[in-house]
Structure formats: C-alpha cells, structure tokens
Motif scaffolding. Structure first.
Motif, PDB file in Angstrom:
ATOM      1  N   SER A  31       0.845  -1.196   0.000  1.00 61.52           N
ATOM      2  CA  SER A  31       0.000   0.000   0.000  1.00 61.52           C
ATOM      3  C   SER A  31       0.877   1.242   0.000  1.00 61.52           C
ATOM      4  O   SER A  31       2.116   1.158  -0.019  1.00 61.52           O
ATOM      5  N   TRP A  32       0.233   2.398   0.012  1.00 63.91           N
ATOM      6  CA  TRP A  32       0.970   3.630   0.280  1.00 63.91           C
ATOM      7  C   TRP A  32       1.506   3.594   1.708  1.00 63.91           C
ATOM      8  O   TRP A  32       0.982   2.861   2.558  1.00 63.91           O
ATOM      9  N   SER A  34       2.363   5.560   5.441  1.00 65.26           N
ATOM     10  CA  SER A  34       1.484   6.324   6.325  1.00 65.26           C
ATOM     11  C   SER A  34       1.408   7.795   5.966  1.00 65.26           C
ATOM     12  O   SER A  34       0.395   8.458   6.230  1.00 65.26           O
ATOM     13  N   ASN A  36       1.157   8.940   3.065  1.00 63.16           N
ATOM     14  CA  ASN A  36       0.328   9.088   1.871  1.00 63.16           C
ATOM     15  C   ASN A  36      -1.017   8.361   1.977  1.00 63.16           C
ATOM     16  O   ASN A  36      -1.723   8.224   0.989  1.00 63.16           O
ATOM     17  N   GLN A  37      -1.363   7.919   3.169  1.00 66.08           N
ATOM     18  CA  GLN A  37      -2.594   7.155   3.346  1.00 66.08           C
ATOM     19  C   GLN A  37      -3.164   7.463   4.735  1.00 66.08           C
ATOM     20  O   GLN A  37      -2.525   7.153   5.742  1.00 66.08           O
ATOM     21  N   ARG A  38      -4.357   8.045   4.780  1.00 68.49           N
ATOM     22  CA  ARG A  38      -4.924   8.520   6.045  1.00 68.49           C
ATOM     23  C   ARG A  38      -5.082   7.400   7.063  1.00 68.49           C
ATOM     24  O   ARG A  38      -4.922   7.611   8.277  1.00 68.49           O
ATOM     25  N   ASP A  41      -0.153   2.991   6.880  1.00 73.29           N
ATOM     26  CA  ASP A  41       0.459   1.937   6.077  1.00 73.29           C
ATOM     27  C   ASP A  41      -0.166   0.593   6.441  1.00 73.29           C
ATOM     28  O   ASP A  41      -0.263   0.241   7.618  1.00 73.29           O
ATOM     29  N   HIS A  86      -4.817   0.939  -2.494  1.00 73.11           N
ATOM     30  CA  HIS A  86      -4.882   2.404  -2.479  1.00 73.11           C
ATOM     31  C   HIS A  86      -5.996   2.790  -1.509  1.00 73.11           C
ATOM     32  O   HIS A  86      -7.166   2.865  -1.860  1.00 73.11           O
ATOM     33  N   THR A  88      -7.757   5.308   1.334  1.00 72.76           N
ATOM     34  CA  THR A  88      -7.924   6.648   1.936  1.00 72.76           C
ATOM     35  C   THR A  88      -6.723   7.557   1.682  1.00 72.76           C
ATOM     36  O   THR A  88      -6.164   8.135   2.604  1.00 72.76           O
ATOM     37  N   SER A  89      -6.351   7.693   0.448  1.00 72.33           N
ATOM     38  CA  SER A  89      -5.193   8.507   0.082  1.00 72.33           C
ATOM     39  C   SER A  89      -5.650   9.761  -0.661  1.00 72.33           C
ATOM     40  O   SER A  89      -6.659   9.753  -1.362  1.00 72.33           O
ATOM     41  N   GLU A 121      -9.884  12.707  -1.346  1.00 74.46           N
ATOM     42  CA  GLU A 121      -9.741  11.265  -1.562  1.00 74.46           C
ATOM     43  C   GLU A 121     -10.475  10.819  -2.825  1.00 74.46           C
ATOM     44  O   GLU A 121     -10.016   9.916  -3.521  1.00 74.46           O
TER      45      GLU A 121
END
Length: 282
Positions: A31-32, A34, A36-38, A41, A86, A88-89, A121
């Motif tokens: 994944s992205w 942390s 880049n992702q609400r 990670d 992907h 919550t980014s 998002e």
C-alpha cells in the motif's frame, strides 16, 4: 456431460494457479505509506477505528505477505506484488506513476481503491481509475447510512461476492457516509463496470476489468478496510466487509495470465476446443 465440464473448469483453475508460481495460495500486498494514506500503512498494526489493523491481521492469518508501504509507484516497488491497496489517500498519481500502475494491471495485478466521502480522496481515487482508462467514476455525490447493516451486496456473481470466504450475495455489510461510484458505460470506458454493493442509493462497490486478460480493480466509496468495519470492537462492524475484501484478493490466485510462450497454452487451447466441440454435438 456437465460433470466433465465442471471437472475441466476446476482443473484449469488449479493449473492457472500453479502457472502463477503460487501454488500455496499466498499473495503479496503493498500500500501507500502512512504519509500518503490517512488510515496508515497497511504494513503497520493499529487498533484505532480509522486504521487497518484488523484487515492486516486477517491477511497475515491467511498467510499473505504485506510489504512496507511506498511513497511513490515505480516498477521496482510493484515487482512481485499481487495486489496494490490504495486506501484513503489524497495522492494524485503522476504521469509516470499512472504508466506504472497501468502496466501493473495489464500484466495481472489487482488494485483495491478506497475513497471516503471527502473530495481530496475522491480526486485521488479518480486519478487511479483514470490511469487505467476507466475515467473519473467517483461522482462527488455523497450519502448513505451509518449502520453495521446499511449496505447490501447485489445478487451478482463476482470475485467479491462469491469466493474463498463465502457467498455474500444478498447479504449486508457495514457502512457510513459514502461517495457514489458510476459503473455505467461511457465514451471513455465502453465496457463499464459491475455494480456489486449499495448503501441506500449510493453505489459504493464496483468492480472493473480495464483490459482484456488483465487484473481487476475493486473501487469502493467508503473505507471498508478500516477497523471501524472490520473489528468487532467497533460500532459498524460487519464480518462481511472483511470477507468481501478477502474474496476479491484471493480471486487473484485464479487470474494470473498464462504466458504466451507457455508450452501448455497450446495444449490447453486445443484440449478445451476439442472437448467443447464434443459437448456441442451431444
């Protein structure tokens, strides 16, 4: 005749899995990171309602591998990855990242795209879908109910609704305020998508297959991977949220494209045609 056809189908599925080099069934996700992702990670554990700890634990319990999250998409970052998450980014893909992701899906990679109800998002999720030629399908319309049983799976067979963790057709899933996803045919995407889950009037789960013989995309209009929905300690928990994600992920084992140079490809094609011809004459 029917027994022969069913046996042939199952045999082909097993063979496809073996050709994918993953006969044990374990898959690799990334994944992205942390930043880049609400929700953080996917590689990291966490018990907060808006984190992915329960989803992470379920993946590990089923022997899947989670690699550390990334800040950018490159060929190297997606090498040996089966599913890119992907979640919550608010990251907008660059042209280079769009090409990388498109090639990833064209060669069999799966993608789960989450967007919550906030515009940043939705824009990010649309950039992912646009990179795959699907177009901007997150419409900006927000609605639905907050409930552990607010969503309903459509009575449609798909990798998400019917799979390793069961048949979810007609069952409920946990929901909160969600964003609408348009699955319909457009000039941009002639094939459209398959609507598989709704939250009231909001179309909150849609599957796409952007290219022939390619990987697949599960687009969701809410953060269904959050502990809010996947952990029994939270108010909107419904075990079907986790089952749906896992069904989709584990369907990847049977979607690995057969290499064109495989010596078995010709045998499979000839054998299938021969049996099909014989059955058609019955």
């Amino acid at each position: 005749m029917n027994k022969l056809l069913i046996t042939m189908t199952l045999s082909l599925s097993i063979l496809l899995e073996a050709l994918g080099g993953n006969s044990a069934g374990a898959l690799t996700l990334r994944s992205w990171n942390s930043a880049n992702q609400r929700g953080g990670d996917l590689f990291n554990d966490g018990n907060g309602a808006l984190l992915y700890g329960a989803f992470r634990s379920s993946l590990l319990e089923r022997s899947h591998t989670i690699l550390p999250g990334v800040s950018t998409l490159t060929e190297a970052n997606l090498a040996d990855v089966d599913i890119f998450f992907h979640g919550t980014s608010s990251t907008i893909l660059t042209p280079t990242e769009s090409t990388v992701l498109r090639n990833f899906v064209k060669t069999g990679g799966f993608v789960i795209v989450e967007s919550d109800s906030n515009p940043s998002e939705q824009n990010s999720a649309n950039s992912v879908l646009e990179s795959l030629g699907i177009g901007s399908r997150y419409t900006g319309v927000v609605g639905g109910v907050n409930s552990p049983t607010g969503g309903t799976f459509k009575n449609t067979v798909s990798p998400t609704t019917v799979g390793a963790l069961g048949d979810l057709r007609g069952q409920t899933f946990g929901t909160s305020l969600a964003t609408d996803i348009d699955p319909m045919v457009t000039d941009i995407t002639p094939t459209g998508g398959m609507l598989i889950g709704i939250n009231g009037s909001i179309r909150s789960m849609v599957e796409f297959q952007p290219f022939a013989n390619s990987g697949q995309v599960l687009a969701v209009g809410d953060a269904y991977g959050f502990n809010l929905f996947q952990s029994s300690e939270n108010s909107f928990f419904n075990p079907n949220n986790q089952k749906a994600y896992m069904n989709f992920i584990e369907s990847k084992k049977f979607k690995t494209p057969i290499p064109e140079t495989s010596p078995l490809l010709g045998l499979l094609t000839l054998g299938t045609c021969a049996i099909g011809t014989k059955l058609s004459k019955k």
